[in-house]
Design a protein around this motif. Structure first.
Motif, PDB file in Angstrom:
ATOM      1  N   PHE A 113       0.824  -1.217  -0.106  1.00 32.50           N
ATOM      2  CA  PHE A 113      -0.253  -0.091   0.000  1.00 32.50           C
ATOM      3  C   PHE A 113       0.724   1.152   0.036  1.00 32.50           C
ATOM      4  CE2 PHE A 113      -3.069  -2.920   1.341  1.00 32.50           C
ATOM      5  CZ  PHE A 113      -4.258  -2.687   0.693  1.00 32.50           C
ATOM      6  N   ASN A 114       2.104   1.164   0.257  1.00 29.52           N
ATOM      7  CA  ASN A 114       2.952   2.310   0.449  1.00 29.52           C
ATOM      8  C   ASN A 114       3.746   2.143  -0.984  1.00 29.52           C
ATOM      9  OD1 ASN A 114       2.087   3.241   2.782  1.00 29.52           O
ATOM     10  ND2 ASN A 114       3.669   1.969   4.039  1.00 29.52           N
ATOM     11  N   GLN A 115       3.437   1.592  -1.982  1.00 29.11           N
ATOM     12  CA  GLN A 115       4.203   1.440  -3.271  1.00 29.11           C
ATOM     13  C   GLN A 115       3.163   1.851  -4.325  1.00 29.11           C
ATOM     14  OE1 GLN A 115       6.115  -2.244  -4.216  1.00 29.11           O
ATOM     15  NE2 GLN A 115       6.271  -2.759  -2.048  1.00 29.11           N
ATOM     16  N   LEU A 116       3.408   2.983  -5.068  1.00 31.50           N
ATOM     17  CA  LEU A 116       2.500   3.618  -5.941  1.00 31.50           C
ATOM     18  C   LEU A 116       3.372   3.675  -7.158  1.00 31.50           C
ATOM     19  CD1 LEU A 116       1.140   6.716  -4.135  1.00 31.50           C
ATOM     20  CD2 LEU A 116       0.339   4.417  -4.207  1.00 31.50           C
ATOM     21  N   PHE A 117       2.520   3.479  -8.261  1.00 33.19           N
ATOM     22  CA  PHE A 117       3.054   3.451  -9.671  1.00 33.19           C
ATOM     23  C   PHE A 117       2.531   4.919 -10.253  1.00 33.19           C
ATOM     24  CE2 PHE A 117       3.380  -1.373 -10.799  1.00 33.19           C
ATOM     25  CZ  PHE A 117       4.808  -1.073 -11.051  1.00 33.19           C
ATOM     26  N   VAL A 118       3.610   5.854 -10.641  1.00 30.88           N
ATOM     27  CA  VAL A 118       3.043   6.925 -11.099  1.00 30.88           C
ATOM     28  C   VAL A 118       3.479   7.342 -12.525  1.00 30.88           C
ATOM     29  CG1 VAL A 118       3.843   9.495 -10.642  1.00 30.88           C
ATOM     30  CG2 VAL A 118       3.683   7.813  -8.759  1.00 30.88           C
ATOM     31  N   HIS A 119       2.652   7.796 -13.127  1.00 33.58           N
ATOM     32  CA  HIS A 119       2.920   8.026 -14.584  1.00 33.58           C
ATOM     33  C   HIS A 119       3.111   9.541 -14.808  1.00 33.58           C
ATOM     34  CE1 HIS A 119       1.556   3.883 -15.918  1.00 33.58           C
ATOM     35  NE2 HIS A 119       1.314   3.921 -14.809  1.00 33.58           N
ATOM     36  N   GLY A 136       8.070   4.269  -9.804  1.00 31.37           N
ATOM     37  CA  GLY A 136       7.730   3.631  -8.595  1.00 31.37           C
ATOM     38  C   GLY A 136       8.068   4.717  -7.407  1.00 31.37           C
ATOM     39  N   LEU A 137       6.920   5.227  -6.762  1.00 29.62           N
ATOM     40  CA  LEU A 137       6.862   5.956  -5.870  1.00 29.62           C
ATOM     41  C   LEU A 137       6.765   5.676  -4.290  1.00 29.62           C
ATOM     42  CD1 LEU A 137       7.020   9.049  -4.862  1.00 29.62           C
ATOM     43  CD2 LEU A 137       4.542   9.281  -5.330  1.00 29.62           C
ATOM     44  N   TYR A 138       7.740   6.037  -3.494  1.00 29.14           N
ATOM     45  CA  TYR A 138       7.463   5.443  -2.075  1.00 29.14           C
ATOM     46  C   TYR A 138       7.381   6.601  -1.127  1.00 29.14           C
ATOM     47  CZ  TYR A 138       9.212   1.249  -4.699  1.00 29.14           C
ATOM     48  OH  TYR A 138       9.137   0.210  -5.765  1.00 29.14           O
ATOM     49  N   PRO A 139       7.291   6.351   0.174  1.00 34.76           N
ATOM     50  CA  PRO A 139       7.167   7.479   1.043  1.00 34.76           C
ATOM     51  C   PRO A 139       8.630   8.227   1.160  1.00 34.76           C
ATOM     52  CG  PRO A 139       6.254   5.600   2.133  1.00 34.76           C
ATOM     53  CD  PRO A 139       6.765   5.145   0.712  1.00 34.76           C
ATOM     54  N   ASP A 140       9.710   7.326   1.151  1.00 31.41           N
ATOM     55  CA  ASP A 140      10.917   8.364   0.930  1.00 31.41           C
ATOM     56  C   ASP A 140      11.742   8.045  -0.396  1.00 31.41           C
ATOM     57  OD1 ASP A 140      11.122   5.430   0.981  1.00 31.41           O
ATOM     58  OD2 ASP A 140      12.726   5.379   2.811  1.00 31.41           O
ATOM     59  N   ALA A 141      11.221   7.799  -1.234  1.00 30.19           N
ATOM     60  CA  ALA A 141      12.172   7.570  -2.511  1.00 30.19           C
ATOM     61  C   ALA A 141      11.127   7.571  -3.968  1.00 30.19           C
ATOM     62  CB  ALA A 141      12.945   6.389  -2.522  1.00 30.19           C
ATOM     63  N   LEU A 142      11.737   7.839  -4.955  1.00 30.60           N
ATOM     64  CA  LEU A 142      11.077   7.797  -6.507  1.00 30.60           C
ATOM     65  C   LEU A 142      12.166   7.034  -7.247  1.00 30.60           C
ATOM     66  CD1 LEU A 142       8.558  10.136  -8.240  1.00 30.60           C
ATOM     67  CD2 LEU A 142      10.808   9.205  -9.437  1.00 30.60           C
ATOM     68  N   GLY A 143      11.921   5.998  -7.933  1.00 29.54           N
ATOM     69  CA  GLY A 143      12.622   5.506  -8.849  1.00 29.54           C
ATOM     70  C   GLY A 143      12.110   5.281 -10.405  1.00 29.54           C
ATOM     71  N   ILE A 144      12.706   5.609 -11.414  1.00 35.83           N
ATOM     72  CA  ILE A 144      12.202   5.501 -12.628  1.00 35.83           C
ATOM     73  C   ILE A 144      12.440   3.968 -13.139  1.00 35.83           C
ATOM     74  CG2 ILE A 144      12.553   6.282 -14.987  1.00 35.83           C
ATOM     75  CD1 ILE A 144      13.939   8.705 -14.141  1.00 35.83           C
ATOM     76  N   HIS A 145      11.303   3.566 -13.681  1.00 44.36           N
ATOM     77  CA  HIS A 145      11.008   2.264 -14.327  1.00 44.36           C
ATOM     78  C   HIS A 145      11.270   2.124 -15.748  1.00 44.36           C
ATOM     79  CE1 HIS A 145      10.056   0.105 -10.785  1.00 44.36           C
ATOM     80  NE2 HIS A 145       8.938   0.813 -10.526  1.00 44.36           N
ATOM     81  N   SER A 146      10.635   3.277 -16.491  1.00 40.92           N
ATOM     82  CA  SER A 146      10.851   3.423 -18.031  1.00 40.92           C
ATOM     83  C   SER A 146      10.755   4.638 -18.320  1.00 40.92           C
ATOM     84  CB  SER A 146      10.155   2.310 -18.721  1.00 40.92           C
ATOM     85  OG  SER A 146       8.475   2.742 -18.562  1.00 40.92           O
ATOM     86  N   SER A 193       8.084  13.800  -2.466  1.00 38.37           N
ATOM     87  CA  SER A 193       7.191  14.863  -1.589  1.00 38.37           C
ATOM     88  C   SER A 193       5.760  14.682  -2.324  1.00 38.37           C
ATOM     89  CB  SER A 193       7.784  16.451  -2.018  1.00 38.37           C
ATOM     90  OG  SER A 193       7.579  16.633  -3.234  1.00 38.37           O
ATOM     91  N   LEU A 194       5.525  14.002  -3.520  1.00 42.89           N
ATOM     92  CA  LEU A 194       4.460  13.580  -3.912  1.00 42.89           C
ATOM     93  C   LEU A 194       3.522  12.611  -3.398  1.00 42.89           C
ATOM     94  CD1 LEU A 194       5.211  13.844  -7.781  1.00 42.89           C
ATOM     95  CD2 LEU A 194       3.867  15.629  -6.519  1.00 42.89           C
ATOM     96  N   PHE A 195       4.330  11.888  -2.517  1.00 43.92           N
ATOM     97  CA  PHE A 195       3.650  10.396  -1.768  1.00 43.92           C
ATOM     98  C   PHE A 195       2.400  10.785  -1.014  1.00 43.92           C
ATOM     99  CE2 PHE A 195       3.079   7.144   0.929  1.00 43.92           C
ATOM    100  CZ  PHE A 195       3.101   6.364   0.091  1.00 43.92           C
TER     101      PHE A 195
END
Length: 231
Positions: A113-119, A136-146, A193-195
């Protein structure tokens, strides 16, 4: 003469006997119908009341410079919008648990529930393609998948897949390019900060959809009862 009377009597009484049985059968079916429907309506009402008592999250405003897209709660489109120089940026989001089927063994933990997919869609006026990031957006990080280029018409919905070549696997790109792309979206306010806002917003949307579902289904069943009573 007697035979004619018997035949006539049979012709008079036989048609009267069938509607009686039909009424009994119809009354039995109707009774069962109303019993089932009343059970459904009672259960829907109980669940509706339970859901309505759920405490909503604290109201959170999106981080600057993003604003909420009008009507986003009632659509499947972008949630947030912003501008950066000559660019228009839109953001859509959904939970990981809403993507992975239950029982697949790929997730469904509480942490999901603390893992979001952001487009993230970045477009410029006069250009037919837009730059699309799946993150992939988390409470303390954001990572690019593609990262991919898409026709603007394809980027309106976040579940659309590009028809053309979408680029290499992100992890296989040179590290310096990956770092530059992270800096690129960070400069546009796309980070952890968007989370808090997106997490709360998705909760409100799910709650609203669930309430609407109970109400709509209850209305349908109730109208079925009213229609059956007129038969």
């Amino acid at each position: 003469m007697f035979r004619k009377v018997v035949v006539a009597a049979a012709g008079v009484f036989q048609p009267r006997r069938l509607p009686i049985w039909n009424k009994i059968a119809s009354r039995t079916v109707s009774t069962s119908f109303y019993t089932v429907n009343s059970m459904i309506l009672r259960s829907l009402k109980d669940h509706y009341l339970d859901v309505s008592k759920m405490t909503p999250p604290l109201k959170i405003s999106p981080p600057s410079p993003y604003t909420v897209v009008k009507g986003a709660l009632d659509s499947g489109g972008p949630i947030l919008r912003s501008t950066f120089k000559n660019e228009e940026i839109t953001i859509s989001a959904m939970r990981l648990v809403d993507i992975i089927p239950e029982g697949s063994g790929l997730g469904n933990d509480e942490g999901d529930f603390n893992q979001l997919f952001v487009h993230v869609d970045i477009s410029k006026e006069g250009m037919e393609n837009s730059l699309h990031f799946l993150c992939g957006l988390y409470p303390d990080a954001l990572g690019i998948h593609s990262v991919s280029l898409r026709k603007k018409s394809e980027s309106a919905g976040f579940i659309d897949a590009p028809k053309d070549y979408s680029g290499p696997v992100f992890e296989e790109i040179d590290e310096k390019v990956r770092d530059a792309l992270h800096s690129f979206i960070e400069e546009r306010g796309i980070n952890e900060s968007l989370f808090p806002f997106l997490q709360a917003w998705l909760y409100v949307k799910d709650h609203r959809n669930l309430m609407r579902w109970f109400k709509t289904l209850g209305t349908f069943v109730k109208e079925s009862d009213e229609a059956a009573s007129q038969l």
